[in-house]
Structures are given as C-alpha cells and as structure tokens.
Design a protein around this motif. Sequence first.
Motif, PDB file in Angstrom:
ATOM      1  N   ILE A 161     -41.444  29.497  -1.349  1.00 50.39           N
ATOM      2  CA  ILE A 161     -43.228  28.236  -1.769  1.00 50.39           C
ATOM      3  C   ILE A 161     -42.684  28.616  -3.290  1.00 50.39           C
ATOM      4  O   ILE A 161     -42.948  27.658  -4.297  1.00 50.39           O
ATOM      5  N   GLY A 162     -42.961  30.272  -3.721  1.00 44.36           N
ATOM      6  CA  GLY A 162     -42.480  30.149  -5.435  1.00 44.36           C
ATOM      7  C   GLY A 162     -41.027  29.412  -5.245  1.00 44.36           C
ATOM      8  O   GLY A 162     -41.161  29.246  -7.083  1.00 44.36           O
ATOM      9  N   ALA A 163     -39.721  29.667  -4.870  1.00 45.12           N
ATOM     10  CA  ALA A 163     -38.771  28.967  -5.679  1.00 45.12           C
ATOM     11  C   ALA A 163     -38.690  27.673  -6.012  1.00 45.12           C
ATOM     12  O   ALA A 163     -38.180  26.681  -6.823  1.00 45.12           O
TER      13      ALA A 163
ATOM     14  N   ILE B 281     -49.187  32.827  -4.823  1.00 43.38           N
ATOM     15  CA  ILE B 281     -48.637  31.813  -4.457  1.00 43.38           C
ATOM     16  C   ILE B 281     -48.508  31.422  -3.420  1.00 43.38           C
ATOM     17  O   ILE B 281     -49.381  32.497  -1.972  1.00 43.38           O
TER      18      ILE B 281
ATOM     19  N   TRP C 278     -51.785  27.909   1.648  1.00 45.38           N
ATOM     20  CA  TRP C 278     -52.519  27.270   2.862  1.00 45.38           C
ATOM     21  C   TRP C 278     -52.977  28.604   3.907  1.00 45.38           C
ATOM     22  O   TRP C 278     -53.507  28.410   4.306  1.00 45.38           O
TER      23      TRP C 278
ATOM     24  N   ILE D 174     -50.646  19.366 -10.495  1.00 44.38           N
ATOM     25  CA  ILE D 174     -51.315  19.983 -12.077  1.00 44.38           C
ATOM     26  C   ILE D 174     -50.911  19.063 -13.225  1.00 44.38           C
ATOM     27  O   ILE D 174     -49.638  18.205 -12.930  1.00 44.38           O
TER      28      ILE D 174
ATOM     29  N   ASP E 140     -43.884  37.048  -5.976  1.00 41.76           N
ATOM     30  CA  ASP E 140     -42.500  37.726  -5.207  1.00 41.76           C
ATOM     31  C   ASP E 140     -42.136  38.289  -6.370  1.00 41.76           C
ATOM     32  O   ASP E 140     -43.179  38.200  -7.560  1.00 41.76           O
TER      33      ASP E 140
ATOM     34  N   ASP F  77     -47.859  23.350  -6.105  1.00 42.95           N
ATOM     35  CA  ASP F  77     -48.167  23.772  -5.275  1.00 42.95           C
ATOM     36  C   ASP F  77     -47.821  23.150  -3.600  1.00 42.95           C
ATOM     37  O   ASP F  77     -48.406  21.968  -3.450  1.00 42.95           O
TER      38      ASP F  77
ATOM     39  N   SER G 295     -47.198  24.459  -0.624  1.00 45.57           N
ATOM     40  CA  SER G 295     -47.559  24.622   0.496  1.00 45.57           C
ATOM     41  C   SER G 295     -48.199  24.398   0.966  1.00 45.57           C
ATOM     42  O   SER G 295     -48.159  23.904   2.628  1.00 45.57           O
TER      43      SER G 295
ATOM     44  N   GLU H 277     -42.177  26.427  -8.131  1.00 39.75           N
ATOM     45  CA  GLU H 277     -41.198  26.301  -9.765  1.00 39.75           C
ATOM     46  C   GLU H 277     -40.955  25.986  -9.944  1.00 39.75           C
ATOM     47  O   GLU H 277     -41.178  25.199 -11.389  1.00 39.75           O
ATOM     48  N   VAL H 278     -40.153  25.073  -9.227  1.00 38.78           N
ATOM     49  CA  VAL H 278     -39.134  23.407  -9.706  1.00 38.78           C
ATOM     50  C   VAL H 278     -40.235  22.318  -9.979  1.00 38.78           C
ATOM     51  O   VAL H 278     -39.925  21.516 -10.211  1.00 38.78           O
ATOM     52  N   PHE H 279     -40.983  22.232  -8.634  1.00 35.39           N
ATOM     53  CA  PHE H 279     -41.890  21.468  -8.505  1.00 35.39           C
ATOM     54  C   PHE H 279     -42.847  21.301  -9.519  1.00 35.39           C
ATOM     55  O   PHE H 279     -43.828  20.316  -9.744  1.00 35.39           O
ATOM     56  N   GLY H 280     -43.615  22.725  -9.888  1.00 33.55           N
ATOM     57  CA  GLY H 280     -44.876  22.249 -10.544  1.00 33.55           C
ATOM     58  C   GLY H 280     -45.875  22.539 -10.332  1.00 33.55           C
ATOM     59  O   GLY H 280     -46.749  22.374 -11.021  1.00 33.55           O
TER      60      GLY H 280
ATOM     61  N   ARG I  86     -44.179  37.218  -9.699  1.00 34.41           N
ATOM     62  CA  ARG I  86     -44.934  35.252 -10.027  1.00 34.41           C
ATOM     63  C   ARG I  86     -45.387  35.537  -9.121  1.00 34.41           C
ATOM     64  O   ARG I  86     -45.539  35.368  -8.056  1.00 34.41           O
TER      65      ARG I  86
ATOM     66  N   MET J  67     -54.176  26.083  -7.379  1.00 36.23           N
ATOM     67  CA  MET J  67     -53.238  26.830  -8.398  1.00 36.23           C
ATOM     68  C   MET J  67     -52.807  26.851  -9.097  1.00 36.23           C
ATOM     69  O   MET J  67     -53.173  25.523 -10.192  1.00 36.23           O
TER      70      MET J  67
ATOM     71  N   ARG K  47     -48.384  26.101 -13.936  1.00 36.03           N
ATOM     72  CA  ARG K  47     -47.541  26.268 -13.578  1.00 36.03           C
ATOM     73  C   ARG K  47     -46.874  28.360 -13.382  1.00 36.03           C
ATOM     74  O   ARG K  47     -47.812  29.074 -14.359  1.00 36.03           O
ATOM     75  N   LEU K  48     -45.967  28.050 -12.098  1.00 38.77           N
ATOM     76  CA  LEU K  48     -45.876  29.657 -12.062  1.00 38.77           C
ATOM     77  C   LEU K  48     -44.662  30.306 -13.566  1.00 38.77           C
ATOM     78  O   LEU K  48     -43.788  29.677 -13.382  1.00 38.77           O
TER      79      LEU K  48
END
Lengths: 94, 245
Positions: A16-18, B100, B103, A94, B42, A26, A28, A21-24, B97, B1, B4-5
């Motif tokens: 989910i994190g990876a 996360i 769900w 977001i 993470d 959540d 999940s 981070e790219v799509f901005g 980070r 959330m 941004r992460l």
Amino acid sequence: MSADTDMGYVDGNAVIGAFTEVFGSDVSVVMLTCAACGAARRFVEAHVYDRGPGIVLRCPQCDEVTARMVRTPSEVWVDLRGVAAWRIPANVVI
Amino acid sequence: MAGRLRWQTGRVVAIREETPSSKTILFDVPGWPGHLAGQHVDLRLTAEDGYSAERSYSIAGPVDGERVELTVQRVPNGEVSTYLVDDLRVGDELELRGPIGGWFVWRVEELLPVLLVAGGSGVVPLMAMVRERARTGGVAPFTFVYSARSAAEVYYADELAGRARDDDGLTVSLVYTRSAPAGSHRPAGRIGQSDPDDLGWKPGAEGRVYVCGPTGFVEAVVGMMLDRGHDPSTIRTERFGPTGG
C-alpha cells in the motif's frame, strides 16, 4: 517460515505504501477491475510478488498480472495494463 | 489518511524482547499524525552505497501521541528483520512512513461483534485492535483466536492473560499448533483441525472478521469459513510471508 505457509505471495497490504506514495491517495480501499477476467477486487486482495527488482500484482481471481512497479533511485515505473478500471472512493481522494 | 505519505525519521526510545525471535520496538516520530488500530508503517534501511530495502510492519499499539510501537519477528536471513531484531539499539534513527492502510482497521464507533484470528506474528495488528478497544472503552464484543506454534512463541502472553480476565466482552482463545502446554483446552493442532468450533463463530453471525497471518494460514482459515457458509463480505484479511524478511 515453513513451506506450508509460504505460498509465494503476500497480499496488497504489503505494498500500500509504495502505491499510495505514487498515486497520492490511500490505495487500500481502491477497487481494481482485472482486464483479463473482469473480476473487481480490492487492491489489498491482490496477490503480491515482491521478491524481484519490482513489485508484481496479480488478480486473486484469475492470477493474471494486473500491475507492476519498479523503483530506481531516479524514477518510478508503473505498468497498469492489466487493470481495466480503478474505482476510488471519493472520501479518500486528497 | 491526511496528506501525502512521506518518509519521516523515527528514533528508537525503547526495545523489549517479546519472544526469543521477536522484539517490540518503540519509536518517537516527531510530527506523527496518529493512526488507527490495524494500520502499518513502512520502514526503510539504506546502506552507505545507497542500496535500500523497505518492509511493511504492523503497528502494535493504539494511538499515543508521537509514539509508534512495532513488534518485529526475525525472519531467518531476512535483510531487514534481522537488523531490527538483532542490531537496533535505543537512540538509533530509522526512516519510516505511515500510517498506511484504511481497510484492515477497526474503529471504536463500530459496535458489531468482532472475531480476530491471528496466525503467528499476524497477532500484531489484531493486538492493536484489542488495545484500542481497551483504551477507548469500546463495547463491541471481541473474540480473539490466536494460533501459535507453542507457548514460547506467544506474543504479549502476560498482557493477553490479564486482558482475558479483566476486559469486559473480550474472549481470548489460544490455539497451539505444535505443542500445547499442560492444561490447554484442546490438543495441539491447526485451527479447525481437531475442533471445528475453534473459532466459536457461527455462519450468519452479525459482525466482522479480521484474519492476519502468513498467506497459507489466512487462505486456510478463510477457506474453512467460506466452506461453512460465512459471508465473504464480512471477512477482512492481511497476508504476509517470508518475503517480508
């Protein structure tokens, strides 16, 4: 870990994190529709193979590759050709 | 959330041994926005030559200011977990980070009964839910079924025994797969193997089920529940495996 619990994959929770981070937002709770079989499943339900140089997501229904991500120090490369549609709940954008 | 992460720096403020192969690590993370029970972080380790490896770990405790508590199982030859369990010291700093995942979470506003099914170190996010329920005075009935190989591999053993006694509405059931200590309510064996009522949860029961553990464990438990007629839409799962290293 014994062989009987190692089925070679984990699930979307692990990456989910990876992808977030790219799509901005959540990922999940995002629903992915598999381009191969048409099954719509949550991102977290995808079968994930994360042992090689990149992350591979497979459809939990038909096992076709839905998404791939490779990260290098200078860029992130994402191949989403196995996903016919992303359905994103409005309240997580977001 | 919220927002941004991004990678943040966390400093280790306490470490305690949970079992011979696992440790609970408490981080102080300035600016931590808080988290929900069941979420994870993470962690990223970067070598001097720039090589980096990241892994996802469940948060073990409920929200507590800028504190983030993880329990990490040493995976043999794992490049991240061996460092975290064997080499990390109080005062060390790491990149992390989070939080996360939105769900596999439980909130106190959810009043329906909950069944938690943990396999091995899959207990961590489910323990966060049990602790969150206690912290917030939650009234949802919780049934917690925890499968471990033996008593020596049970995380949070003393706390679980205390909560089973003191937390109203919480039932804890330990299932030992390899060796059961004297006085156990069932012989050693997998969930559902010797006792089909291990889960104590009937098809059609109203509520939500959270299953977390190694992939094979989760597939076995979910397969068993579906075979018995449980509604798949009530079951939330989180699978991890030795790839987590």
